[in-house]
Design an enzyme around this catalytic site. Structure first.
Site, PDB file in Angstrom:
ATOM      1  N   ASN A 144      -7.927 -18.136   2.113  1.00 56.17           N
ATOM      2  CA  ASN A 144      -6.804 -17.306   2.917  1.00 56.17           C
ATOM      3  C   ASN A 144      -7.402 -16.500   3.785  1.00 56.17           C
ATOM      4  O   ASN A 144      -8.303 -15.636   3.392  1.00 56.17           O
ATOM      5  CB  ASN A 144      -5.925 -16.669   1.888  1.00 56.17           C
ATOM      6  CG  ASN A 144      -4.640 -15.978   2.818  1.00 56.17           C
ATOM      7  OD1 ASN A 144      -3.878 -16.880   3.105  1.00 56.17           O
ATOM      8  ND2 ASN A 144      -4.538 -14.727   2.830  1.00 56.17           N
ATOM      9  N   GLU A 145      -7.350 -16.673   5.088  1.00 58.54           N
ATOM     10  CA  GLU A 145      -7.710 -15.645   5.943  1.00 58.54           C
ATOM     11  C   GLU A 145      -9.293 -15.657   5.841  1.00 58.54           C
ATOM     12  O   GLU A 145      -9.654 -14.517   5.619  1.00 58.54           O
ATOM     13  CB  GLU A 145      -7.005 -14.575   5.963  1.00 58.54           C
ATOM     14  CG  GLU A 145      -5.453 -14.786   6.410  1.00 58.54           C
ATOM     15  CD  GLU A 145      -4.587 -13.668   6.817  1.00 58.54           C
ATOM     16  OE1 GLU A 145      -5.130 -12.433   6.204  1.00 58.54           O
ATOM     17  OE2 GLU A 145      -4.043 -13.505   7.659  1.00 58.54           O
ATOM     18  N   GLU A 300       1.706 -18.146   8.861  1.00 58.86           N
ATOM     19  CA  GLU A 300       2.201 -16.874   8.501  1.00 58.86           C
ATOM     20  C   GLU A 300       2.936 -16.216   9.625  1.00 58.86           C
ATOM     21  O   GLU A 300       1.948 -15.947  10.474  1.00 58.86           O
ATOM     22  CB  GLU A 300       1.130 -16.028   7.548  1.00 58.86           C
ATOM     23  CG  GLU A 300       0.644 -16.330   6.327  1.00 58.86           C
ATOM     24  CD  GLU A 300      -0.429 -15.401   5.720  1.00 58.86           C
ATOM     25  OE1 GLU A 300       0.033 -14.239   6.186  1.00 58.86           O
ATOM     26  OE2 GLU A 300      -0.875 -15.883   5.017  1.00 58.86           O
ATOM     27  N   TRP A 308       1.573  -2.961   6.493  1.00 62.08           N
ATOM     28  CA  TRP A 308       0.377  -2.489   6.761  1.00 62.08           C
ATOM     29  C   TRP A 308       0.078  -1.896   8.177  1.00 62.08           C
ATOM     30  O   TRP A 308      -1.249  -1.434   8.319  1.00 62.08           O
ATOM     31  CB  TRP A 308      -0.834  -3.433   6.676  1.00 62.08           C
ATOM     32  CG  TRP A 308      -0.167  -5.118   6.908  1.00 62.08           C
ATOM     33  CD1 TRP A 308       0.252  -5.869   6.367  1.00 62.08           C
ATOM     34  CD2 TRP A 308      -0.450  -5.209   8.109  1.00 62.08           C
ATOM     35  NE1 TRP A 308       0.567  -6.995   7.374  1.00 62.08           N
ATOM     36  CE2 TRP A 308       0.051  -6.726   8.562  1.00 62.08           C
ATOM     37  CE3 TRP A 308      -1.152  -4.930   9.382  1.00 62.08           C
ATOM     38  CZ2 TRP A 308      -0.186  -7.293   9.779  1.00 62.08           C
ATOM     39  CZ3 TRP A 308      -1.243  -5.428  10.757  1.00 62.08           C
ATOM     40  CH2 TRP A 308      -0.702  -6.754  10.863  1.00 62.08           C
ATOM     41  N   GLU A 348       2.286  -5.152  -1.625  1.00 62.93           N
ATOM     42  CA  GLU A 348       3.153  -5.804  -0.401  1.00 62.93           C
ATOM     43  C   GLU A 348       4.847  -5.819  -0.919  1.00 62.93           C
ATOM     44  O   GLU A 348       5.571  -6.566  -0.062  1.00 62.93           O
ATOM     45  CB  GLU A 348       2.736  -7.134  -0.145  1.00 62.93           C
ATOM     46  CG  GLU A 348       1.068  -7.068   0.300  1.00 62.93           C
ATOM     47  CD  GLU A 348       0.759  -8.517   1.081  1.00 62.93           C
ATOM     48  OE1 GLU A 348       1.065  -9.612   0.249  1.00 62.93           O
ATOM     49  OE2 GLU A 348       0.028  -8.448   1.982  1.00 62.93           O
ATOM     50  N   PHE A 350       6.717  -3.735   0.146  1.00 62.76           N
ATOM     51  CA  PHE A 350       7.797  -2.978   1.482  1.00 62.76           C
ATOM     52  C   PHE A 350       7.570  -4.145   2.619  1.00 62.76           C
ATOM     53  O   PHE A 350       7.872  -3.837   3.857  1.00 62.76           O
ATOM     54  CB  PHE A 350       7.159  -1.846   1.949  1.00 62.76           C
ATOM     55  CG  PHE A 350       7.322  -0.708   0.777  1.00 62.76           C
ATOM     56  CD1 PHE A 350       8.679  -0.560   0.092  1.00 62.76           C
ATOM     57  CD2 PHE A 350       6.352   0.176   0.142  1.00 62.76           C
ATOM     58  CE1 PHE A 350       8.825   0.295  -0.984  1.00 62.76           C
ATOM     59  CE2 PHE A 350       6.493   0.866  -0.834  1.00 62.76           C
ATOM     60  CZ  PHE A 350       7.712   1.019  -1.421  1.00 62.76           C
TER      61      PHE A 350
HETATM   62  C1  GAL Z   1      -1.888 -11.576   5.734  1.00 63.30           C
HETATM   63  C2  GAL Z   1      -2.282 -12.231   4.371  1.00 63.30           C
HETATM   64  C3  GAL Z   1      -0.930 -12.449   3.655  1.00 63.30           C
HETATM   65  C4  GAL Z   1      -0.304 -11.273   3.360  1.00 63.30           C
HETATM   66  C5  GAL Z   1       0.013 -10.765   4.771  1.00 63.30           C
HETATM   67  C6  GAL Z   1       1.174  -9.860   4.973  1.00 63.30           C
HETATM   68  O1  GAL Z   1      -2.975 -11.174   6.346  1.00 63.30           O
HETATM   69  O2  GAL Z   1      -2.816 -13.658   4.384  1.00 63.30           O
HETATM   70  O3  GAL Z   1      -1.539 -12.729   2.067  1.00 63.30           O
HETATM   71  O4  GAL Z   1      -0.970 -10.003   2.892  1.00 63.30           O
HETATM   72  O5  GAL Z   1      -0.786 -10.706   5.410  1.00 63.30           O
HETATM   73  O6  GAL Z   1       1.263  -9.473   6.266  1.00 63.30           O
END
Ligand code: GAL
Length: 651
Positions: A144-145, A300, A308, A348, A350
């Site tokens: 992931n990323e 995503e 964040w 996460e 929120f």
């Molecule tokens: C991405 C990540 C996800 C989730 C998302 C929240 O960077 O791949 O798992 O954390 O951000 O915005």
């Protein structure tokens, strides 16, 4: 015909089983046809080294499959289990200040460490063996990323890997010394094992060392992807992807990644506090399309606020739909959200989701369900191409190099200029492609190079050939200055573009912070001024003030069958940039859609036109065709209500 893939990250391990059945029922209601599963479940499926618990995953895969929902199966390697860190403390990430990062989160491991790589290969082997031929598995979501929080690691294993990477690249240490210009300060190496990773050091670290370190760090993540991909290929016919973060992950050079994945997928989150955030979204989508070389998918994005950013601004009514269809307009064949159901626990909680904490009696859910059902009617969009007459050059290496230490001005920022030019074109309703400076540009009427600080000899030749053969090029200041080792091209600046632009620069004159300079054309410049000496080009406008008063500020050079334009200062839309681009587009014969109201996005993809109204007013857009969602036929004028999107199919 394939349908647009629609869904999101699904984390059933966070929920009791009763909820799973409800989830699947709601997924069907919303037209979900694909979910990303198991992206972070390593600690659950392998509770102790070599001990596996497949009970939950087996059941959920069957449940989804039985309901016609495809699986994008994650390899969980971005969140290694606590036992792995405990058994192998040496895999922990070391940052540039030499601090070893603690656990309790994801990603905190060294991408190069052999013990981490072995553990990755082993869990992926287990997963691929078990699910590789399962008919539900449509796609593999590897890791992931890559590079999210561990782009670079400065541990001993990384340093050793870096030395090996350099030995492979240069063969002999004298070739490295030559390429890196180590005669400067006598920073000569006599063997590869003398080279240190560029952790925190006294200022003025060799920029060529820093650039190779960035390339190496990027390649280490590619190597991890390849390792996993090879394991998967032994057990599974399904294609694989990993989710990119274009353009908001500076550390990954996605041109280098381009050929490695079967499907390009991208994660994009709005920078919600920016007023022009929809333009940044378009830029992300156009750049992702360029990396993919065709259709791609959003892996995503968010239904509403993230959690964040400093202030997590919720999406406004209609924005979920506008964002989603803007991605489709610009080449996405899949739209996935992070995440399906909002988490109650963890970091996460929120963050918005497809099923919010408030459940289905919410605007977000209604929008999610409506979008999913509309997407079914847009199947004919799948696979179609976006055509553009204009390309903007993009190069991660220029981004890296331009922002290293000791540049002529702290205001030289890679994205500042790219975004200025991109936004000006966006507001003029011009769809652009992005291109690498060495790419074949012959299909474009106009090419814009806003921040091409690094140009290789091959790129320099490419741009010159492009213009000579009838292309039109717009270049902004501080481009074509250095080669791939951050070494100045021989002779006066801009060495890689002197002949193409028909000029040379005697001296740079960076401006003071917030200073602006008038041009004699009525335009104004910021950030930069310089002493341009014409050598074939003509001045289109001159500085009317400042250190270069009376000297060329904008130039034009007719070369072969084409034209090269140069801006020796930072123009903005209200102060000369629109005029420069309009003149260049007129000369190049770039057609622009006419009569489109401000802040209405119009993009053609194959046989469809996407009309996206970002304003609070109902508007009319010239055009004809059939509304792809409700069949209404339009002849001449298409109404697009405030905040709405109309997808128009050619009649
Ligand atoms: C991405 C990540 C996800 C989730 C998302 C929240 O960077 O791949 O798992 O954390 O951000 O915005």
């Amino acid at each position: 015909m394939q349908t647009i893939r629609y869904g999101g990250d699904y984390n059933p391990e966070q929920w009791p089983e009763e909820i799973w059945r409800e989830d699947v029922r709601l997924m069907r209601e919303a037209g979900v046809n694909l979910v990303s599963l198991g992206v972070f479940n390593w600690g659950i499926i392998e509770p102790a080294p070599g001990e596996y618990d497949w009970s939950g995953l087996d059941e959920i895969v069957e449940l989804l499959h039985g309901n016609g929902i495809g699986v994008n199966l994650g390899t969980p390697t971005s969140s290694p289990p606590a036992w792995l860190r405990q058994a192998h403390p040496e895999i922990r990430l070391v940052d540039a200040e030499g601090r070893t990062l603690a656990g309790g989160s994801r990603h905190g491991v060294c991408p190069s460490h052999p013990a981490y790589r072995d553990a990755c290969a082993s869990i992926v082997e287990q997963l691929a063996q078990r699910y590789g031929k399962h008919p539900a598995v449509e796609l593999w979501h590897v890791h992931n990323e890559y590079g999210w929080a561990n782009v670079e690691c400065y541990c001993e294993a990384s340093t050793a890997a870096f030395q090996g990477w350099l030995a492979e690249k240069y063969g002999d240490v004298d070739r490295l010394n030559d390429a890196w210009g180590t005669a400067f300060w006598g920073l000569v190496y006599r063997s590869f094992d003398q080279i240190e990773a560029p952790a925190v050091a006294p200022p003025g670290v060799n920029p060529a060392l820093q650039l190779d370190w960035k390339r190496f760090s990027n390649d280490e993540h590619i190597a991890n992807y390849r390792l996993q991909r090879e394991v998967i290929a032994r057990h599974s016919p399904a294609p694989a992807t990993t989710n990119f973060m274009i353009p908001n992950c500076e550390g990954m050079d996605y041109w280098r990644w381009a050929g490695t994945v079967d499907v390009v997928s991208n994660n994009h989150y709005l920078i919600a506090e920016r007023e022009d955030h929809q333009i940044e979204l378009s830029m992300s989508a156009d750049l992702t399309r360029a990396v993919a070389g065709g259709p791609w998918m959003i892996m995503e994005h968010s239904t509403s606020a993230v959690n964040w950013q400093p202030r997590n601004i919720a999406k406004t009514p209609g924005e979920l739909r506008r964002n989603s269809l803007a991605h489709v307009a610009r080449g996405a064949d899949g739209l996935m959200f992070f995440q399906w159901r909002a988490s109650r626990a963890g970091a996460e909680k929120f963050h918005s989701a497809m099923v919010p904490h408030g459940g289905t009696d919410t605007g977000v859910w209604r929008d999610v369900a409506a979008l999913g059902n509309d997407l079914k009617q847009l199947s004919s969009v799948v696979g179609s191409e976006v055509a553009a007459d204009v390309a903007v050059l993009w190069d991660w290496e220029s981004w890296w190099a331009l922002e290293l230490e000791w540049r002529p001005s702290a205001d030289l920022k890679y994205r500042e200029r790219v975004e200025a030019y991109y936004a000006a074109l966006w507001r003029q309703h011009v769809t652009v492609d992005f291109a690498h400076p060495e790419a074949d540009l012959s299909g474009y009427r106009l090419v814009v190079a806003p921040s091409s600080y690094v140009l290789t000899d091959a790129a320099s030749k490419n741009l010159r050939g492009y213009v000579e053969n009838g292309g039109h090029l717009v270049v902004s200041y501080f481009s074509g200055i250095v080669d791939e080792h951050d070494t100045v091209h021989p002779g006066a600046h801009p060495g890689a573009l002197r002949e193409t632009l028909g000029l040379w620069i005697e001296e740079f004159h960076p401006l003071h912070e917030n200073e602006t300079l008038e041009l004699d054309s009525g335009a104004a410049g910021r950030i930069w001024s310089e002493h341009v000496r014409l050598d074939g080009a003509e001045a289109v406008a001159r500085f009317a003030a400042g250190p270069d008063q009376g000297r060329p500020a904008l130039t034009r050079h007719d070369l072969g069958r084409g034209t090269a334009w140069y801006a020796a200062t930072a123009l903005d839309e209200s102060s000369g940039l629109n005029e420069l681009l309009a003149t260049a587009m007129d000369t190049a014969g770039v057609e622009r859609p006419q009569g489109i109201p401000e802040n209405v996005e119009v993009v053609r993809r194959g046989a469809h036109r996407f009309l996206i109204n970002h304003t609070g007013q109902d508007v009319q857009v010239p055009g004809s065709g059939v509304n792809a969602l409700d069949g209404t036929a339009y002849d001449g004028r298409v109404p697009v209500p405030a905040g709405e999107v109309v997808v128009l199919a050619d009649a």
